[in-house]
Design a protein around this motif. Structure first.
Motif, short mmCIF file in Angstrom:
data_model
loop_
_atom_site.label_atom_id
_atom_site.label_comp_id
_atom_site.label_asym_id
_atom_site.label_seq_id
_atom_site.Cartn_x
_atom_site.Cartn_y
_atom_site.Cartn_z
N SER A 29 -10.03 0.01 5.07
CA SER A 29 -8.79 -0.59 4.59
C SER A 29 -8.75 -2.08 4.90
O SER A 29 -9.58 -2.60 5.65
N TRP A 65 3.85 0.72 -5.06
CA TRP A 65 2.39 0.84 -5.23
C TRP A 65 1.75 -0.48 -5.62
O TRP A 65 0.56 -0.67 -5.40
N GLY A 89 -3.34 -5.35 -5.69
CA GLY A 89 -3.71 -3.97 -5.46
C GLY A 89 -2.76 -2.97 -6.08
O GLY A 89 -1.56 -3.24 -6.23
N VAL A 91 -1.85 0.31 -4.76
CA VAL A 91 -2.04 0.98 -3.48
C VAL A 91 -1.35 2.34 -3.52
O VAL A 91 -0.24 2.53 -3.01
N GLU A 93 -1.70 6.44 -2.63
CA GLU A 93 -2.36 7.55 -1.95
C GLU A 93 -1.91 8.85 -2.61
O GLU A 93 -1.11 8.84 -3.56
N THR A 100 4.32 -0.46 -0.52
CA THR A 100 4.12 -1.91 -0.52
C THR A 100 5.39 -2.74 -0.38
O THR A 100 5.29 -3.96 -0.29
N VAL A 105 0.88 -4.33 4.38
CA VAL A 105 0.40 -3.02 3.95
C VAL A 105 -1.09 -2.92 4.28
O VAL A 105 -1.83 -3.90 4.15
N ALA A 107 -4.16 -1.53 2.88
CA ALA A 107 -4.55 -1.07 1.56
C ALA A 107 -6.00 -0.60 1.56
O ALA A 107 -6.88 -1.32 2.06
N ALA A 111 -8.51 0.06 -3.71
CA ALA A 111 -7.29 -0.26 -4.46
C ALA A 111 -7.15 -1.74 -4.76
O ALA A 111 -6.18 -2.14 -5.41
N LEU A 112 -8.08 -2.58 -4.29
CA LEU A 112 -7.89 -4.02 -4.31
C LEU A 112 -8.88 -4.76 -5.21
O LEU A 112 -9.97 -4.28 -5.50
#
Length: 311
Positions: A29, A65, A89, A91, A93, A100, A105, A107, A111-112
């Protein structure tokens, strides 16, 4: 850190600004200092419990998100990003808890992507979820090709406005449904606007007498029946709003994080192919107001929450 949280399902009134523990940064992360977080319809649908069958809520929940911000600390197994990198991102799950709408956060690296350098943090925050949705539907579900005619519903909205631009970039002719006040906006995006409501089939048929090759539905409900009636014989239909699209021979799509797709979107933004229109911004403490406005369903482009907070 400060974050928006809710401890039960409900309306915007369940959202509150609270002091919470800073995120723990796992090996895969990245700790991101949030500069902006966009509001999406899925945010209030989650808050009201509509996605409970597929996303478990671990209360209290920090919603959101979409994010744009600055890397504070990469995880020990993350060589892709360095301190100070500006990132965007999506983000998400497989449960609801660590969103966010917060000062920081943690992340997942998957996701980025690096933030487009030509976009503000506010604009960039509106790109991930809506952009990935539009990109994945057009490229992977509808497989739109040059010379085809594509109908995009709600073409002035967050997803729709990006879909119009991306479809036009693919070389498609784009027809977009929108309210009359948004027709010029849709034209600037590269689409041909048509008004909602009674007579829509006739209006679209007037522009595409043989039918359209693909329909990108962001509305659901009656729009699916209308869309099916507008398809050319080999036309394709996809919806992100209503899984009953399969009853009309179409496909339902729920956007997923994809770092390659997100990097491509960032590149397209830097090339000037896609832009993000931010209709209104709210400070973090007014996230409930941002949710209310988004829930009205008449937004042009994106609504964004900005985050100041501690360094």
């Amino acid at each position: 850190m400060k974050a928006i949280r809710y401890s039960r399902y409900g309306g915007p009134e369940v959202l509150g600004l609270e002091e919470v523990d800073d995120p723990v940064v796992g090996p895969d992360s990245v700790l991101v200092k949030v500069r902006a977080a966009a509001v999406n319809p899925v945010d209030w649908k989650c808050r009201e419990g509509h996605l409970d069958p597929i996303l478990q809520a671990v209360f209290p929940v920090i919603p959101g998100w979409d994010v744009s911000g600055v890397v504070v600390r990469p995880g020990v197994a993350v060589p892709e990003f360095a301190v100070g990198d500006e990132v965007i991102g999506y983000v998400r799950e497989d449960f609801l808890s660590r969103g966010t709408f917060a000062e920081y956060v943690a992340a997942p690296v998957r996701a980025l992507a690096l933030k487009p350098r030509n976009l503000t943090f506010e604009e960039a925050a509106g790109l991930p979820l809506a952009g990935l949705t539009a990109y994945q539907v057009l490229h992977k579900v509808l497989e739109v090709r040059r010379g085809e005619t594509v109908l995009v519903h709600a073409a002035a909205g967050g997803v729709g406005s990006l879909a119009v631009q991306l479809a036009a970039h693919l070389g498609a002719r784009v027809i977009g449904t929108a309210s009359e006040g948004n027709h010029d906006f849709v034209r600037r995006l590269g689409g041909e606007p048509v008004s909602y409501g009674e007579g829509l089939v006739e209006r679209v048929r007037g522009l595409a007498p043989e039918g359209v090759d693909a329909v990108f539905d962001t509305v659901g409900g009656d729009a699916l029946k209308v869309s099916a009636n507008l398809l050319a014989p080999e036309g394709r239909l996809a919806s992100i709003a209503d899984n009953e699209v399969v009853d009309y021979g179409g496909r339902y799509h729920f956007v997923r994080p994809d770092p390659q797709d997100l990097r491509r979107l960032s590149e397209l933004a830097e090339q000037g192919v896609v832009s993000v229109h931010v209709s209104e911004t709210f400070p973090l403490e007014r996230t409930a107001d941002a949710h209310r406005l988004n829930q009205e369903g008449r937004t042009r482009g994106k609504i964004v929450v900005t985050v100041a907070g501690k360094e």
